[in-house]
Scaffold this active site. Structure first.
Site, short mmCIF file in Angstrom:
data_model
loop_
_atom_site.label_atom_id
_atom_site.label_comp_id
_atom_site.label_asym_id
_atom_site.label_seq_id
_atom_site.Cartn_x
_atom_site.Cartn_y
_atom_site.Cartn_z
N HIS A 188 0.84 -1.19 0.00
CA HIS A 188 0.00 0.00 0.00
C HIS A 188 0.88 1.24 0.00
CE1 HIS A 188 0.59 0.59 4.33
NE2 HIS A 188 0.24 -0.66 4.52
N HIS B 112 6.89 0.97 11.66
CA HIS B 112 7.74 2.03 11.13
C HIS B 112 8.23 2.97 12.23
CE1 HIS B 112 3.60 3.53 11.07
NE2 HIS B 112 4.04 4.77 11.06
N GLU C 141 3.58 12.10 14.68
CA GLU C 141 2.21 11.73 14.27
C GLU C 141 1.28 11.83 15.48
OE1 GLU C 141 2.19 7.83 12.57
OE2 GLU C 141 4.09 8.12 11.53
N HIS D 40 2.84 9.51 18.28
CA HIS D 40 4.08 8.79 17.99
C HIS D 40 5.06 9.84 17.49
CE1 HIS D 40 1.04 5.35 17.29
NE2 HIS D 40 1.49 5.31 18.53
N HIS E 126 6.44 2.33 16.03
CA HIS E 126 5.05 1.94 16.24
C HIS E 126 4.55 1.16 15.04
CE1 HIS E 126 4.96 5.81 14.17
NE2 HIS E 126 3.77 5.51 13.72
FE FE2 Z 1 2.74 6.05 11.95
#
Ligand code: FE2
Length: 449
Positions: free
Chosen positions: A300, A343, A349, A374, A380
């Protein structure tokens, strides 16, 4: 139709178009022809300019509006500071001293409703970076209010543009430019300096605010996607001129100025703009109209594919703030781990949930009106339950996120968290890691074993 079905029907009219030059008059003939500042504007109105950029900003960035109003905005008594205890966008009037930058992954339980306060007093600074005095950075707020603003009060922020993500309730917003009705799954942006009053026609409200101290939001570049998709410009709704003729009532103008609150009295309504034209105005957008793009083969794309609005830094492709959503969508990729990968991101974020269940977190700890952060380089990804399911499920075309709308404020800046966010709100989940990633077990098997 790809729109949200709202419980509360629309009550206002709008003009459509993001970054379009709009003009509107509540009384026919109130807009001067050609001249912006004629010697005698129509009907005895005052002409006033509102600058959203420097006068000499490049043409494609330049945002100015001309307002034709009963009295100029300058006609007020001096501003006086309001005591900090009544206002929570700073901590003890030191808005930027109290940020704590920490590498831990953070997640918050749903923030409580608060029926005692109005919009202005509902704003809790939870995270941020930078400084409005040098027009750099962002602030993230949680709001929860149960009272309409006083009938003769108006608020503005000199610090930045407010991107308001409503999670609960309805916002009826009177602005200098006209009226906006905002319902959950709609967002609104009220740019720096624009005065407004919020009333709550459906009871308590709750949600999130991203305040942008620098520049303005714009639509993301589309690259090879082409000329349509994601958030289409025509779906942004802009107020039409509406005004009050009130020059005999005492009004209070509340200003958020470097995170502090000031108040000034005046004897006329600030919502007296009979006509306006320009490129600087508030707007709203129904997230249900977002045209979502994804892979139709394998893997994706990066979540930037879900960007609604972006605020670029001075470095191309790097945003001070992206507003990103995770709408209901089809996943059809073959031989693909379909949730987000694990990642670590050079960006921070901050996520929230308007309603439903976010498809990357099955364990239930990320709830509507809650949040997560994050930070820069904090690792995470899917929780253990989501990983287990996604790595074993039969990959048929699947609809995910039905009835759900998660979003992210993503920033290139390292975000700090306030005392309120870490302590006073009492919503931080201490077991976030224990629930999410510590249960992950090694799956590695050497070949031949
Ligand atoms: Fe993320």
């Amino acid at each position: 139709m790809p729109t949200t079905t709202f419980e509360t029907p629309e009550k206002y009219e709008y003009q459509n178009g993001f970054d379009s030059y709009h003009e509107t008059e509540a009384v026919k003939g109130a807009l001067p022809i050609a001249a912006n500042s004629p010697q005698k504007p129509p009907y005895g109105l005052y002409a006033e300019k509102l600058s959203g950029t420097s006068f000499t900003a490049p043409r494609h960035e330049n945002k100015q509006s001309w307002l034709y109003r009963i009295l100029p905005a300058a006609a007020h008594e001096p501003f006086e500071p309001r005591e900090s205890s009544s206002f929570t966008t700073n901590s003890e009037n030191k808005p930027h001293d109290k940020f704590q930058q920490i590498p831990n992954q953070l997640r918050w339980d749903p923030f409580d409703l608060d029926e005692k306060v109005d919009w202005v007093n509902s704003l809790h600074l939870v995270a941020g970076a930078g400084d409005p005095t040098i027009k750099s950075g962002i602030g993230v707020f949680i709001f929860a209010a149960g009272r309409s603003m006083d009938e003769h009060e108006a608020f503005y922020s000199a610090d930045g543009d407010f991107l308001i993500v409503l999670q609960h309730g309805v916002l009826d917003i009177v602005t200098e430019f006209g009226n906006l009705l905002v319902r959950p799954n709609e967002i609104t942006v009220i740019p720096r300096g624009i005065r407004y009053r919020i009333s709550l026609p459906a009871g308590p409200v709750r949600g999130y605010v991203l305040e942008l101290y620098q520049g303005h939001f714009r639509l993301p570049e589309l690259g090879p996607i082409g000329s349509n998709c994601l958030a289409n410009a025509r779906d942004f709704q802009v107020p039409v001129a509406a005004f009050e003729e009130d020059t005999s009532t005492t009004w209070h103008i509340l200003a958020k100025f470097n995170g502090r609150l000031f108040s000034a009295k005046q004897d006329h309504s600030p919502f007296d703009v009979v006509a306006w034209h320009g490129l600087y105005y508030p707007y709203k957008y129904d997230l249900g109209r977002f045209n979502t793009i994804g892979s139709i083969s394998y893997d994706h794309p990066d979540p930037s594919i879900f960007t609604v609005l972006t605020a670029p830094s001075d470095h191309g492709g790097t945003a001070v703030a992206d507003f990103v959503i995770f709408p209901p969508r089809w996943l059809v990729q073959e031989d693909t781990f379909r949730p987000p990968w694990y990642h670590r991101n050079t960006m921070s974020e901050f996520m929230g949930l308007i309603h439903g269940q976010y498809d990357a977190k099955m364990a239930g700890g990320f709830q509507p009106a809650g949040a997560s952060l994050h930070n820069v380089m904090s690792a995470h990804g899917p929780d253990a339950a989501t990983f287990e399911k996604a790595s074993t499920v039969e990959l048929t075309p699947a609809r995910v996120g039905e009835g759900s709308m998660a979003f992210m404020f993503e920033s290139c800046l390292m975000v700090g968290v306030t005392d309120w966010g870490l302590q006073k709100c009492s919503k931080v989940q201490e077991d976030y890691n224990a629930e999410s990633w510590i249960p992950l077990r090694p799956r590695f098997k050497r070949p031949g074993n």
